[in-house]
Scaffold this active site. Structure first.
Site, PDB file in Angstrom:
ATOM      1  N   TYR A 105       0.764  -1.507   0.287  1.00  0.00           N
ATOM      2  CA  TYR A 105      -0.228  -0.323   0.298  1.00  0.00           C
ATOM      3  C   TYR A 105       1.396   1.380  -0.180  1.00  0.00           C
ATOM      4  O   TYR A 105       0.401   2.746  -0.153  1.00  0.00           O
ATOM      5  CB  TYR A 105      -1.117   0.082   1.576  1.00  0.00           C
ATOM      6  CG  TYR A 105      -2.261   0.095   0.680  1.00  0.00           C
ATOM      7  CD1 TYR A 105      -2.546  -1.808   0.812  1.00  0.00           C
ATOM      8  CD2 TYR A 105      -3.253   0.072   1.722  1.00  0.00           C
ATOM      9  CE1 TYR A 105      -3.571  -2.684   0.700  1.00  0.00           C
ATOM     10  CE2 TYR A 105      -4.536  -0.364   0.835  1.00  0.00           C
ATOM     11  CZ  TYR A 105      -4.645  -1.516   0.515  1.00  0.00           C
ATOM     12  OH  TYR A 105      -6.367  -2.086   0.870  1.00  0.00           O
ATOM     13  N   LYS A 128       2.430 -15.064   3.016  1.00  0.00           N
ATOM     14  CA  LYS A 128       2.793 -15.922   1.985  1.00  0.00           C
ATOM     15  C   LYS A 128       4.104 -16.540   2.064  1.00  0.00           C
ATOM     16  O   LYS A 128       4.433 -16.196   0.897  1.00  0.00           O
ATOM     17  CB  LYS A 128       1.955 -15.297   0.717  1.00  0.00           C
ATOM     18  CG  LYS A 128       2.421 -15.924  -0.568  1.00  0.00           C
ATOM     19  CD  LYS A 128       0.576 -16.774  -0.931  1.00  0.00           C
ATOM     20  CE  LYS A 128       1.248 -17.735  -2.434  1.00  0.00           C
ATOM     21  NZ  LYS A 128       0.186 -18.677  -2.768  1.00  0.00           N
ATOM     22  N   ASP A 153      -3.993 -17.979   1.060  1.00  0.00           N
ATOM     23  CA  ASP A 153      -4.508 -18.043   0.087  1.00  0.00           C
ATOM     24  C   ASP A 153      -5.523 -20.033   0.860  1.00  0.00           C
ATOM     25  O   ASP A 153      -6.488 -19.839   0.666  1.00  0.00           O
ATOM     26  CB  ASP A 153      -4.222 -19.128  -1.460  1.00  0.00           C
ATOM     27  CG  ASP A 153      -2.826 -19.635  -0.847  1.00  0.00           C
ATOM     28  OD1 ASP A 153      -2.188 -19.810   0.159  1.00  0.00           O
ATOM     29  OD2 ASP A 153      -1.994 -20.680  -1.999  1.00  0.00           O
ATOM     30  N   ASP A 162      -7.048  -6.400   4.231  1.00  0.00           N
ATOM     31  CA  ASP A 162      -7.942  -6.210   3.672  1.00  0.00           C
ATOM     32  C   ASP A 162      -9.131  -6.976   2.395  1.00  0.00           C
ATOM     33  O   ASP A 162     -10.184  -7.178   2.788  1.00  0.00           O
ATOM     34  CB  ASP A 162      -7.548  -4.924   1.921  1.00  0.00           C
ATOM     35  CG  ASP A 162      -7.932  -3.962   1.034  1.00  0.00           C
ATOM     36  OD1 ASP A 162      -8.948  -3.878   1.755  1.00  0.00           O
ATOM     37  OD2 ASP A 162      -8.420  -4.456   0.080  1.00  0.00           O
ATOM     38  N   ASP A 220     -13.012  -8.018   3.952  1.00  0.00           N
ATOM     39  CA  ASP A 220     -13.992  -8.546   2.856  1.00  0.00           C
ATOM     40  C   ASP A 220     -15.158 -10.087   3.263  1.00  0.00           C
ATOM     41  O   ASP A 220     -15.939  -9.676   3.437  1.00  0.00           O
ATOM     42  CB  ASP A 220     -13.824  -7.903   1.796  1.00  0.00           C
ATOM     43  CG  ASP A 220     -13.985  -6.116   1.208  1.00  0.00           C
ATOM     44  OD1 ASP A 220     -14.170  -5.526   2.371  1.00  0.00           O
ATOM     45  OD2 ASP A 220     -14.545  -6.007   0.437  1.00  0.00           O
TER      46      ASP A 220
HETATM   47  C1  IPM Z   1     -10.706  -0.431   3.627  1.00  0.00           C
HETATM   48  C2  IPM Z   1     -10.948   0.207   2.400  1.00  0.00           C
HETATM   49  C3  IPM Z   1     -10.110   0.735   1.825  1.00  0.00           C
HETATM   50  C4  IPM Z   1      -8.672   0.005   2.353  1.00  0.00           C
HETATM   51  C5  IPM Z   1      -9.703   1.362   0.561  1.00  0.00           C
HETATM   52  C6  IPM Z   1     -11.133   2.600   0.711  1.00  0.00           C
HETATM   53  C7  IPM Z   1      -8.562   2.688   0.276  1.00  0.00           C
HETATM   54  O1  IPM Z   1     -10.987  -0.844   0.783  1.00  0.00           O
HETATM   55  O2  IPM Z   1     -10.538   0.195   4.776  1.00  0.00           O
HETATM   56  O3  IPM Z   1     -10.132  -1.781   3.654  1.00  0.00           O
HETATM   57  O4  IPM Z   1      -8.454  -0.808   0.701  1.00  0.00           O
HETATM   58  O5  IPM Z   1      -7.371  -0.491   3.256  1.00  0.00           O
HETATM   59 MG    MG Z   2     -11.305  -3.337   2.156  1.00  0.00          MG
END
Ligand code: IPM
Ligand code: MG
Length: 347
Positions: A136, A186, A218, A242, A246
């Site tokens: 990042y 990884k 993975d 990240d 999700d």
């Molecule tokens: C998160 C989001 C952010 C990230 C984006 C909005 C830059 O996806 O907080 O998970 O990738 O960290």
């Molecule tokens: Mg995110």
């Protein structure tokens, strides 16, 4: 209690408004709220997603309540002007290196998970994601190779001190929970991950009471779907965290229920729902504010040590859900304000 409120884009303002109502209803002594512009909204007004004035408000605050950033109209802007730079900039400028993303299924909501209810019901995990390093924040660029092909590149790296400090957060979190820490990397392919694993093992010596395991990312993605109940605390780098967070949110059911904290050393923290700005439903009173309200509860707990107040807010949300309060994300019809009202009534 100086709290900066950065509502941002899309549904950010409407969900943040409900969380602020909850904070105000608690009538906490010394509560002081100051608003600031971030994201696409800030770019429209000030030409930058994270204007100096906003950064100033953030630095003067004890904690930040954050809505969401992201705006389709800004996707063509140069990268440093895009809304996402507001959150990335705040993480970097304020040293918010430890991202805590709890994922738990609320009783009665097992059916909303993408997984079978008996598998979903067992989810009670915390993802500890490093937030200040990795690919990042490495050097990046676009270049043209000698043969004329375009190439995009991003450098991934972790220094040992960066790994060490997030490892400590992971181990301490595990001590406060079921005592199991899974480090995700990884290391079979990446040097960055090999160092990560070596340092996590070194730090483990200080936590003999925590059971440490390692998993490739993975496999971790697969295991989160196959048997999420096996995890207690997961500690991982910025990019893997990240993606996995999700994934974990969908195992739970609705992304509209998941809160997060991004902590610096000490008690400074930024609190935000893990969902995005959802521009498609913005301004229509359709978004579920519960994730932001639960983020406000994390703020009370982690920045101010107000455990009882935090539990009270979480209890009100749980009660509302148990009573069948449902927004569109959970197959119901209630709007943002009505869900906020329902939580406030139960507070
Ligand atoms: C998160 C989001 C952010 C990230 C984006 C909005 C830059 O996806 O907080 O998970 O990738 O960290
Ligand atoms: Mg995110």
């Amino acid at each position: 209690m100086k709290i900066a409120v950065f509502a941002g884009d899309g549904i950010g303002p409407e969900v943040t408004r409900e969380a602020v109502r909850v904070l105000e209803a608690l009538a906490l002594p010394g509560l002081e709220l100051s608003e600031g512009d971030v994201g696409g909204a800030a770019w429209r007004k000030h030409g930058h997603p994270l204007p100096p004035k906003t950064l100033e408000i953030a630095r003067a605050a004890d904690a930040i309540l954050f809505g969401a950033v992201g705006d389709f109209d800004c996707d063509k802007l140069e990268r440093h002007l895009r809304p996402e730079q507001a959150i990335l900039g705040l993480r970097k400028e304020l040293g918010l290196f430890a991202n805590l993303r709890p994922a738990t299924v609320f009783a009665g909501l097992e059916d909303f998970s993408a997984l079978r209810p008996e598998i979903a019901g067992a989810i009670d995990l915390l993802i500890v994601r490093e937030l200040n390093g990795d690919v990042y924040f490495g050097e990046k660029g676009m270049r043209t190779l000698d043969d004329g092909r375009r190439q995009g590149w991003d450098m991934m790296s972790y220094a040992e001190d960066e790994v060490r400090r997030i490892a400590h957060v992971g181990f301490k979190a595990a001590q406060g929970r079921a005592g199991r820490l899974c480090s995700v990397d990884k290391a079979n392919v990446l040097e960055t991950s090999q160092l990560w694993r070596d340092v996590v093992i070194e730090v483990a010596a200080e936590y003999p009471d925590v059971e440490l395991s390692h998993m490739y990312v993975d496999n971790a993605a697969m295991q989160l779907v196959k048997g999420p109940g096996q995890f207690d605390v997961i500690v991982t780098g910025n990019l893997f965290g990240d993606i996995l967070s999700d994934l974990a949110s969908m195992c739970v059911g609705s992304i509209g229920l998941l809160a997060s904290a991004s902590m610096a050393t000490g008690t400074m923290g930024l609190y935000e729902p893990i969902h995005g700005s959802a521009p498609d439903i913005a301004g229509q009173d359709k978004a579920n504010p519960m994730a932001t309200i639960l983020s406000a509860a994390m703020l009370l707990r982690h920045s101010f040590g107000l455990e009882a107040a935090a539990a009270r807010v979480e209890g009100a949300v749980a009660k509302a859900l148990a009573d069948g309060i449902r927004g569109g994300d959970l197959g119901g019809t209630l709007g943002t304000r009505a869900i906020g009202d329902a939580v406030l009534e139960r507070l």
